[in-house]
Structure formats: C-alpha cells, structure tokens
Design an enzyme around this catalytic site. Structure first.
Site, PDB file in Angstrom:
ATOM      1  N   SER A  95       8.482   1.309  -6.653  1.00 16.78           N
ATOM      2  CA  SER A  95       8.146   0.767  -7.967  1.00 16.78           C
ATOM      3  C   SER A  95       8.440   1.820  -9.023  1.00 16.78           C
ATOM      4  CB  SER A  95       6.661   0.391  -8.026  1.00 16.78           C
ATOM      5  OG  SER A  95       6.267   0.074  -9.352  1.00 16.78           O
TER       6      SER A  95
ATOM      7  N   TYR B 193      -1.914   2.628  -6.761  1.00 11.87           N
ATOM      8  CA  TYR B 193      -0.640   1.936  -6.520  1.00 11.87           C
ATOM      9  C   TYR B 193       0.542   2.866  -6.793  1.00 11.87           C
ATOM     10  CZ  TYR B 193       3.109  -1.501  -6.975  1.00 11.87           C
ATOM     11  OH  TYR B 193       4.288  -2.190  -6.838  1.00 11.87           O
TER      12      TYR B 193
END
Length: 253
Positions: free
Chosen positions: A144, A158
């Site tokens: 990501s 995350y």
C-alpha cells in the site's frame, strides 16, 4: 521483452474487493485460477460466475485462513496440485481496521499485524517452496502507499504492516536474484474497497478503474509498482520527503 504468460494464478483474499476484482480480470484474460478466502460461500458463487462467463477457464476454490499457518501449508499445495502448479502467486489477503496506538484497541491493531504480516509471510513460504522446486514463478505482494511513511490514527498498524511486506518482498527478491523467480511489490493508493471506507477523498479511484490498473501493473511484473501510477508514484515520492507535520495533515484519519 514481453513476459511469459502466467497461466496459473493463485489469489488470496479473493472473496471481495481487489482479490475478487483481479479474479474477474484474469479470468477474462483466459487465465486459470486458484482462489482462496475464509468465506467459501462467496468463493463458490464467484467460481460459478467465472465458469459460466469463461467456459474454457479452470477455476479452483478453497477455504483458507491466512492467520492459521497450518491452513496455509495444507490448502496452498492442494490448490497447486489441482492446477498442476502456479505460475503466479498474488498475496492479497489483508485487513485494515486498526486504531490509534494506546487507545485501548490493542487487539484490533494486533489483528491487523497478524493477518497482514504473518499471514503474508505464511503464503510467501509455501509459494517460494513451490517456485524453488519449479525453478520459476512470479510472487506478487499487495502492499500500500500507506507503507511509504508512518500513518497516524486508524492506519498506524496498517501502514506498519505494509512496510513490513515491502521489506519481506525485497529480501526474497535479493535471495533469488538472477533466477527465473520474479518478485513484485504493488502499492495501491486509495481504491474504493471496504478497506478504504472513510478514506474516499478526491484521489480515490473506483473499484473497476483500480482493478484494471492493478492487473496491468501485475502483468508488467515490476520490482515496485504504484496503482494507479498517477497520482500515486509522485505522491509517494512527496510523502518520503515532506516533513512529518505535513504528512500527518495529508494522511490523518
């Protein structure tokens, strides 16, 4: 030089979001698929859909819990046997519902790290065993843009988990450098999936556009690819050099 067609593709987390979208795109390209997730009912519905739409494509499905290394170690080779091996493994399964560190939500953050780091590691272990035996293959880790800098609030764990994937992928790539095993790290920006609920700002792209860009990047087999390339490649470059105070305002949750 064009890459060889990766005919047999494994995708984890294929019951929704990017995984489900990639399965549809690769099936439309005539690729054979092995799809896994915990929600086997959704996988079976997707399997039926893809077989109806693309009768010549083989689609195998199985329930697999990436949080359970024994499940991964058992299910992955079973699916590989059904397809006669894998040419590409896409480590996609992940979760993103964390919280600010120190706010009493340690269990949520631990779950994010467990699934995104240790679950991905378990898949990499079995994938690389297979590729080493075959002498070739394409390993894809879905990271990501949130991995580029530390993220505040609900995305702290995350972002950290995806940064770990970047390092894991690079270490594997270094280990097999010069071989026929290719390792790609793919960094999506904000794509309209469940994992980005509440983060859908002006840079968010729709699921269809995001999945199209994602499959195109994977097909190119880069060392590192951003999805979509614009604006996320320049945005990632900026995030690396901007002061933390600015990054915090841009990425705050």
């Amino acid at each position: 030089m064009p890459h060889l067609t990766r005919q047999r593709i494994f995708i984890s987390g294929a019951s929704s979001g990017l995984g489900e979208g990639m399965a549809r795109r690769f099936a439309a390209m005539g690729r054979d698929l092995a799809l896994c997730a915990r929600r086997v009912d959704r996988l079976e519905a997707l399997q039926a859909e893809l077989r109806d739409a693309h009768p010549g494509v083989r689609v195998e499905v199985a329930a697999m819990d990436v949080d359970d290394p024994a499940s991964v170690a058992t299910v992955f080779p079973e699916l590989a046997d059904r397809l006669g091996g894998f040419d590409r493994v896409i480590v996609n399964a992940g979760i993103g519902k964390g919280a600010s560190v120190g706010t009493g939500e340690a269990d949520r953050n631990r779950a994010v790290l467990q699934t995104n780091v240790l679950g991905a590691h378990a898949q990499c272990e079995v994938a690389m065993e297979l590729f080493r035996r075959q002498g070739a293959g394409h390993l894809v880790l879905i990271s990501s843009v949130a991995s580029v800098r530390g993220m505040p609030g609900s995305r702290t764990a995350y972002g950290a988990s995806k940064a770990a994937l970047n390092a894991l992928a690079e270490g594997i790539r270094s280990d097999v450098y010069g071989s026929q095993i290719v390792v790609s790290t793919v960094l999506p920006g904000y794509i309209a999936t469940d994992i980005n609920v509440g983060r859908r700002g002006p840079l968010t792209v729709g699921l269809d556009k995001g999945v199209d860009a994602l499959t195109q990047v994977i097909e190119r087999e880069p060392v590192r690819g951003y999805v979509p390339g614009f604006p996320w490649r320049p945005v990632a470059a900026l995030l690396r050099v901007l002061p933390l105070s600015v990054v915090r305002r841009l990425t705050g949750s």
